[in-house]
Design a protein around this motif. Structure first.
Motif, PDB file in Angstrom:
ATOM      1  N   THR B   5     -31.273  19.518 -25.535  1.00  0.00           N
ATOM      2  CA  THR B   5     -32.060  18.313 -25.928  1.00  0.00           C
ATOM      3  C   THR B   5     -30.993  17.559 -26.600  1.00  0.00           C
ATOM      4  OG1 THR B   5     -34.129  19.200 -25.926  1.00  0.00           O
ATOM      5  CG2 THR B   5     -34.075  17.112 -26.997  1.00  0.00           C
ATOM      6  N   CYS B   6     -30.122  16.565 -25.843  1.00  0.00           N
ATOM      7  CA  CYS B   6     -29.375  15.664 -26.537  1.00  0.00           C
ATOM      8  C   CYS B   6     -30.377  14.605 -27.600  1.00  0.00           C
ATOM      9  CB  CYS B   6     -28.565  14.942 -25.450  1.00  0.00           C
ATOM     10  SG  CYS B   6     -27.806  13.367 -26.527  1.00  0.00           S
ATOM     11  N   PRO B   7     -29.811  14.532 -28.550  1.00  0.00           N
ATOM     12  CA  PRO B   7     -30.617  13.476 -29.691  1.00  0.00           C
ATOM     13  C   PRO B   7     -30.778  12.363 -29.385  1.00  0.00           C
ATOM     14  CG  PRO B   7     -29.104  15.139 -30.967  1.00  0.00           C
ATOM     15  CD  PRO B   7     -28.750  14.856 -29.542  1.00  0.00           C
ATOM     16  N   TRP B   8     -29.727  11.758 -28.433  1.00  0.00           N
ATOM     17  CA  TRP B   8     -29.792  10.577 -27.957  1.00  0.00           C
ATOM     18  C   TRP B   8     -30.342  10.272 -26.845  1.00  0.00           C
ATOM     19  CZ3 TRP B   8     -27.973   7.519 -31.922  1.00  0.00           C
ATOM     20  CH2 TRP B   8     -27.032   8.176 -32.914  1.00  0.00           C
ATOM     21  N   CYS B   9     -30.430  11.197 -25.690  1.00  0.00           N
ATOM     22  CA  CYS B   9     -30.637  10.874 -24.426  1.00  0.00           C
ATOM     23  C   CYS B   9     -32.078  11.819 -24.055  1.00  0.00           C
ATOM     24  CB  CYS B   9     -29.646  11.494 -23.307  1.00  0.00           C
ATOM     25  SG  CYS B   9     -27.941  10.507 -23.644  1.00  0.00           S
ATOM     26  N   GLY B  10     -32.185  12.906 -24.752  1.00  0.00           N
ATOM     27  CA  GLY B  10     -33.334  13.831 -24.349  1.00  0.00           C
ATOM     28  C   GLY B  10     -32.715  15.142 -23.712  1.00  0.00           C
ATOM     29  N   ARG B  58     -21.125  18.478 -27.014  1.00  0.00           N
ATOM     30  CA  ARG B  58     -21.014  17.361 -26.499  1.00  0.00           C
ATOM     31  C   ARG B  58     -21.918  16.995 -25.349  1.00  0.00           C
ATOM     32  NH1 ARG B  58     -15.631  14.060 -24.946  1.00  0.00           N
ATOM     33  NH2 ARG B  58     -16.538  11.890 -24.992  1.00  0.00           N
ATOM     34  N   HIS B  59     -22.547  15.797 -24.921  1.00  0.00           N
ATOM     35  CA  HIS B  59     -23.353  15.218 -24.019  1.00  0.00           C
ATOM     36  C   HIS B  59     -22.256  14.593 -22.888  1.00  0.00           C
ATOM     37  CE1 HIS B  59     -26.708  13.394 -22.012  1.00  0.00           C
ATOM     38  NE2 HIS B  59     -26.391  14.394 -21.176  1.00  0.00           N
ATOM     39  N   ILE B  60     -21.091  15.591 -22.732  1.00  0.00           N
ATOM     40  CA  ILE B  60     -19.951  15.065 -21.910  1.00  0.00           C
ATOM     41  C   ILE B  60     -20.356  13.998 -20.779  1.00  0.00           C
ATOM     42  CG2 ILE B  60     -19.366  17.312 -20.835  1.00  0.00           C
ATOM     43  CD1 ILE B  60     -16.522  15.846 -22.077  1.00  0.00           C
TER      44      ILE B  60
HETATM   45 ZN   LIG Z   1     -26.764  12.183 -24.602  1.00  0.00          ZN
END
Ligand SMILES: [Zn+2]
Lengths: 1016, 99
Positions: B5-10, B58-60
């Motif tokens: 779970t990306c804190p920015w994207c979900g 990292r949500h690369i």
């Molecule tokens: Zn993200």
């Protein structure tokens, strides 16, 4: 052509739809609904293959995916050929062509069967013991021979013309297995409103219900209940039914991989259909209803064609209307043998005798067998079988107090065996759930879950049709309920025993959990009796015992030593009996011996499924510059640099029309650059635009160099270190404005450098006001290099004063070229006067062509990466990753001058302060000149002082770059040598396999050491 | 394949992310003030715990941002994720799973 062994009626085959097929060149007939196995059995064919190691004749053992023997090659044509398919899973279609494997010249006469006679010389572990001498012989001789003799099928040599697709799916509840437990689970979950996927490896959904002839469910015959249930599931919008779909892998976070076979069962597949689909299903909850696998009994000569698992023989009769023979002897350790005997008798097979390992035989099924007049013999074992290509008799003997009495021979054409049922815990184990030994059930059962899954029915030791249905229903309801909670799933819990919200009354024989694990007693000379444990890998009980005698204690060691359970069936029919044999030999309880790990795939899976569309041109992304097509049109040879295709050199036709080789082309290209002018496509260089008020400060911290005083309009060669002080990347950087840098990186390093920068910017210095943007693909870069470079580009450039004084070396100017905006660099990677023209990629080719035309009067020569390498090596310019290997400091690479000593900090600075980083004996960049100028050293070759020194010869370093320099008329090389700078002038040796090459250590700059040519 | 779970994207599949090593190891403000041993500790020594591990991801192939996660190294399940710069949440391994 006759189906002599077909029952008069019954079964799920469509007798109105006869099909013709071929096996080993002979034509047979079967019916729609048959498998290849059932159709062959109906034709009286049992000899289906030769065993892996001993080439023994083998027949069908089972009727399902656990089949170890019946591996066949099914081919539509030379390219569409699939080896090692289980005939028990191959659906019959009109015109199907199948062949047996691992036999030569024919199935009934196989020369390799001599291995069977030689078997005393092929004991377990023989790979390790026998074939290790002399050194190297394994690879050259033994392995190819063994592979040729002991083998599986042969892969087709043509490219696979079929398509394979890959899909993703999500659901609330995935139910694996559509037997009674799975059907009930799917029904319950669907009725609760959950989105359900129900998959099963078989063509028809129903599992064991497909073989039921007398069971009833909710007052109806099982087949009727099945049809009604499937119809009701199919009618629901929230249910997806997936037959012919194997759940072959259980991956973290409830990702289940399914292999759907789409066209293999079709006589003429539509061109629009893929052969297989890979489904990656992300399920909130999973119900595993994988059922149980019948266990064989291990006794001598239990591998003859005609020896089958009892319940599989029952499936052939009840489901496919195929009789396994005319007269069967049954050897059983549980009631499954009786149930099979009764159903086969009803189908017209005469039952010669039932040998029951158990002393006490009681209960409903044995009573019915006795009432049917079957010869039931308790405390009786089979001590052998006879027959060449098919079993012709079985030897029965009484066991009393562990002693085996005299054998009685009973003629038969089939022997049906059952050691009970092993719960199929493969998927549960793949999910990393913990298995627990259940002594009462004599089986490993699912214990604590790790994933959000629960097992239902026979795969968790539940038996009896009604209990299985109700367990399935309860688990399905529980899964549907749990799937509503997406936020905080319970983990590490053992699913509570669930109670169904409704009863599903059913009547069927309950086989209980009785059974036997291990090898049955036979009283024969153990050296001469082959009792098979693992049919597919030809492992006998004797092999297992040998392994224990030779000191193997853990089941993992026994497995690897004997190869039991290591074949393509992963020991589905053999693992438990292996455990039983080891347990008895070591006098250690089964759970103490351990259990081998179940790994994906559950059954063999095609490579096509995994490859999907990623093959040929789209296997890996291909990167081309805007100038690529021009280079191709002008005959460039290309090389792969990462994903890039780069022009390697541009061969021309020489005298007599012969094309230059690389050596000749590179020599010509090099001379042209030094004498006049050349042009080079440098577009693959990585580029990053660094912008913001703190851009200079950020550059100061990321690079070794000092940036603060670099004026806008100037270029600087930048060196980037990792925090450990070693060179990570380099490149020329242009300061476009006070707050804007145009950074270049190595071709391969661009993503790594940007990630490195982002890491520091986001996590260490979020206070810096800087933006990083990859611009690699925005710019085409055309390097124009050579004494005539300025004259070539001058007529094309507007808005930039190109004079020496106004635009010296290492500057950047903005203007236009052919009206296209450009960032023009005065920079050289050749040592000559040079420019790099950066233009937006869309104009790259047009500008390139204009430069080429403008250069014609100077004989401008396009050159490739090989010439670029030679020219820079002549100047001693390093390539990060070629001269450096991740352990070179800037000083090691002769880049000490690029380190801003006055800077307080930059990434890697503290590491450079360690004593070891400035030790005088570090490997340093030097040049090498061979004493014989014609010899070109091998890159990677080692450098020593005395090749005759005792082994291990101390290694001083290695050659990093080596070329023939046409301009210098000799070979040149760069090398990293211990204390190299202090060795300049010394002679060293480069040892080769046959001789050593003398070299002199020199300064690494071979051409124009004063750098006078740079300014033109 | 893990779900992260990306804190920015979900929540997104693992293939969109790249691992970034242990979290909460700040680069010293003045590296030159450190002894070699202290510097080596910062560079190389990591806790490698059995159990909860605070680590960077990292949500690369998404927003490109680094963030932190608490992952149980025994079960390989994520307990929570949080933005870079935020303090390590005070939770234990049993308090949840992947969201
Ligand atoms: Zn993200």
């Amino acid at each position: 052509m006759t189906n002599r062994f077909r029952t008069a009626s019954g079964g799920r085959i469509d007798r109105a739809a006869p099909l013709s097929f071929r096996f080993d060149g002979q034509t047979f007939s079967g019916f729609k609904g048959d498998t290849l196995a059932s159709a062959l059995i109906a034709n009286g064919v049992h000899l289906i293959g030769r065993s892996f190691k001993y080439h023994r004749p083998r027949g069908f053992l089972s009727a399902g995916s656990d089949e170890p023997n019946a591996l066949v090659n099914v081919a539509r044509d030379a390219a569409r050929a699939a080896p090692n398919l289980r005939a028990t899973q191959v659906e019959l279609h009109e015109g199907l062509k199948a062949q047996s494997q691992n036999r030569w010249p024919s199935l009934s006469f196989d020369a390799g069967a001599v291995n069977d006679l030689a078997s005393p010389f092929l004991p377990s572990g023989f790979y390790y013991k026998t074939f290790m001498w002399p050194a190297g012989a394994w690879k050259r001789f033994y392995e190819p021979k063994i592979r040729a003799m002991a083998g599986l099928g042969v892969a087709p040599e043509l490219p696979d013309p079929d398509r394979y697709t890959q899909n993703h799916a999500h659901c609330d509840v995935l139910v694996v297995g559509a037997g009674p437990a799975g059907l009930a689970a799917a029904l319950a979950a669907a009725e609760s409103g959950a989105r359900v996927i129900l998959c099963d490896e078989q063509a028809e959904l129903g599992g064991s219900l497909l073989s039921e002839v007398s069971a009833t469910i909710e007052g109806r015959p099982a087949a009727e209940w099945l049809a009604a249930t499937l119809a009701s599931l199919a009618a629901r919008d929230n249910v997806t039914l997936m037959p012919r779909t194997t759940a072959f892998g259980y991956f973290p976070h409830n990702l289940i991989a399914l292999a759907e076979r789409v066209t293999d069962h079709l006589a003429t597949p539509g061109a629009d259909l893929p052969r297989e689909r890979l489904w990656q299903v992300r399920a909130t909850e999973v119900v595993i209803a994988a059922g149980a696998l019948e266990r064989p009994l291990v006794f001598p000569e239990n591998d003859r064609p005609g020896v089958l698992l009892a319940d599989s023989a029952r499936t052939y009769a009840n489901r496919y209307g195929a009789k396994v023979g005319e007269r069967a002897v049954i050897f059983t350790a549980c009631d499954a043998g009786y149930r099979a005997a009764l159903d086969l008798k009803a189908a017209g097979v005469s039952i010669a005798a039932i040998a029951d390992l158990r002393t006490e035989v009681s209960g409903e099924l044995p009573a019915r067998a006795l009432a049917a007049g079957i010869d039931v013999r308790p405390s009786t074992v089979l001590v052998g079988t006879k027959g060449r290509l098919r079993v012709s008799s079985a030897q029965l003997a009484k066991v009393k107090n562990g002693a085996v009495g005299p054998a009685e021979t009973i003629a038969c054409d089939s022997v049906l065996i059952s050691g009970g049922f092993t719960p199929s815990v493969h998927l549960f184990s793949q999910s990393r759930g913990k298995l627990i030994w259940d002594g009462a059930a004599g089986a490993y059962l699912p214990g604590t879950s790790v994933e959000r899954e629960r097992s239902a029915g026979a795969c968790r030791g539940v038996h009896g049709l009604q209990r299985v249905l109700e367990d399935g229903y309860a688990q399905g309801e529980a899964a549907a309920l749990a799937s509503r909670d997406h936020a905080s799933p319970a983990r590490g819990a053992t699913p509570a025993p669930a109670t169904p919200s409704r009863a599903i009354p059913a009547s069927a024989e309950d086989l209980g959990s009785a059974g036997f694990i291990g090898a049955t007693p036979h009283g024969r000379n153990p050296a001469l009796a082959k009792a098979f444990v693992d049919w597919q890998n030809d492992v006998t009980s004797k092999d297992i015992l040998l392994a224990t005698r030779e000191g193997m204690r853990s089941i993992e060691h026994v497995k690897r030593y004997t190869t039991t359970g290591m074949a393509t069936d992963q020991g589905k029919t053999s693992n438990m009996n292996t455990l039983g044999i080891v347990s008895e030999a070591l006098d250690t309880p089964v759970p103490k011996i351990g259990l081998t790990t179940f790994r994906p795939p559950f059954t063999p899976t095609t490579f096509g499924l995994f490859a999907g569309a990623a093959r040929g041109d789209v296997f890996d992304p291909l990167r081309k510059t805007a100038i690529h097509d021009w280079a191709a049109e002008h005959g460039a040879a290309f090389e792969d640099v990462g994903n890039w295709k780069r022009a390697h050199y541009f061969p021309r036709a020489g005298a007599g029309g012969r094309m230059e080789d690389m050596h000749a082309a590179v020599a010509r290209e090099c001379k042209a650059v030094r004498a006049s002018v050349g042009m080079f496509d440098a577009s693959t260089l990585g580029k990053i635009e660094i912008v913001g008020p703190d851009a200079a400060e950020f550059m100061n911290r990321m690079y070794t160099n000092a940036w603060a005083k670099l004026e806008p309009g100037r270029l600087r060669y930048g060196v980037m270190l990792r925090e450990d002080g070693f060179v990570m990347d380099d490149g020329v950087v242009g300061r476009m404005a006070a707050d804007r840098f145009h950074v270049t990186t190595t071709t391969g390093g661009a993503p790594r450098v940007l990630a490195h920068m982002e890491d520091y910017l986001q996590t260490e210095w979020p206070d810096l006001d800087v933006w990083l943007t990859s611009t690699t693909e925005q710019w085409s870069v055309i390097a124009v290099q050579g004494p005539k470079a300025r004259e070539v580009i001058a007529p094309l450039i507007e808005g930039i004063d190109l004079s020496k004084e106004a635009f010296p070396h290492m500057c950047v100017r903005e203007g236009t070229i052919l009206g296209v905006p450009t960032r023009l660099f005065s920079v050289s990677f050749t040592g000559e006067l040079g420019f790099e023209i950066n233009v937006p990629s869309a104009y790259g080719r047009a500008v390139w062509e204009a430069v080429y035309a403008a250069g014609e009067r100077f004989g401008i020569t396009p050159y490739g990466t090989e010439t670029m390498h030679v020219l820079r090596a002549e100047k001693g310019y390093i390539i990060v990753g070629q001269e450096t290997d991740g352990t070179a400091t800037p000083d090691d690479a002769n880049l000490g001058w690029a380190v801003g000593k006055a800077k307080k900090d930059f990434v890697g600075k503290r590491s450079l302060a360690r004593d070891a980083m400035s030790a005088p004996d570090r490997r340093q960049l030097v040049g090498l000149k061979t004493t014989d100028p014609k010899i070109v050293l091998e890159e990677g070759a080692q450098i020593v002082t005395d090749p005759a020194a005792p082994v291990p010869v101390p290694m001083l370093g290695f050659v990093t770059s080596s070329y023939h320099s046409a301009v210098l008329g000799r070979s040149i090389a760069l090398a990293m040598v211990k204390g190299g700078r202090a060795r300049i002038g010394q002679k060293l040796m480069v040892p080769m396999p046959t001789h050593a090459i003398e070299v002199e250590v020199v300064e690494p700059v071979f051409y124009d050491p004063k750098g006078e040519r740079l300014n033109g | 394949m893990l779900i992260i779970t990306c804190p920015w994207c979900g929540a997104r599949p693992e293939v969109e992310f790249r691992y970034g090593g242990e979290a909460h190891i700040a680069r010293p403000a003045d590296p030159s003030a450190l002894t070699d041993q202290e510097w080596a500790d910062f560079l190389y020594n990591r806790t490698n715990p059995k159990g909860l591990h605070a680590e960077r991801w990292r949500h690369i192939h998404g927003c490109g941002r680094y963030f932190n996660a608490l992952r149980d190294t025994v079960s390989d399940f994520f307990v929570t994720t949080y933005k870079a710069g935020e303090a390590r949440p005070d939770v234990d391994a049993s308090s949840g799973g992947s969201k």
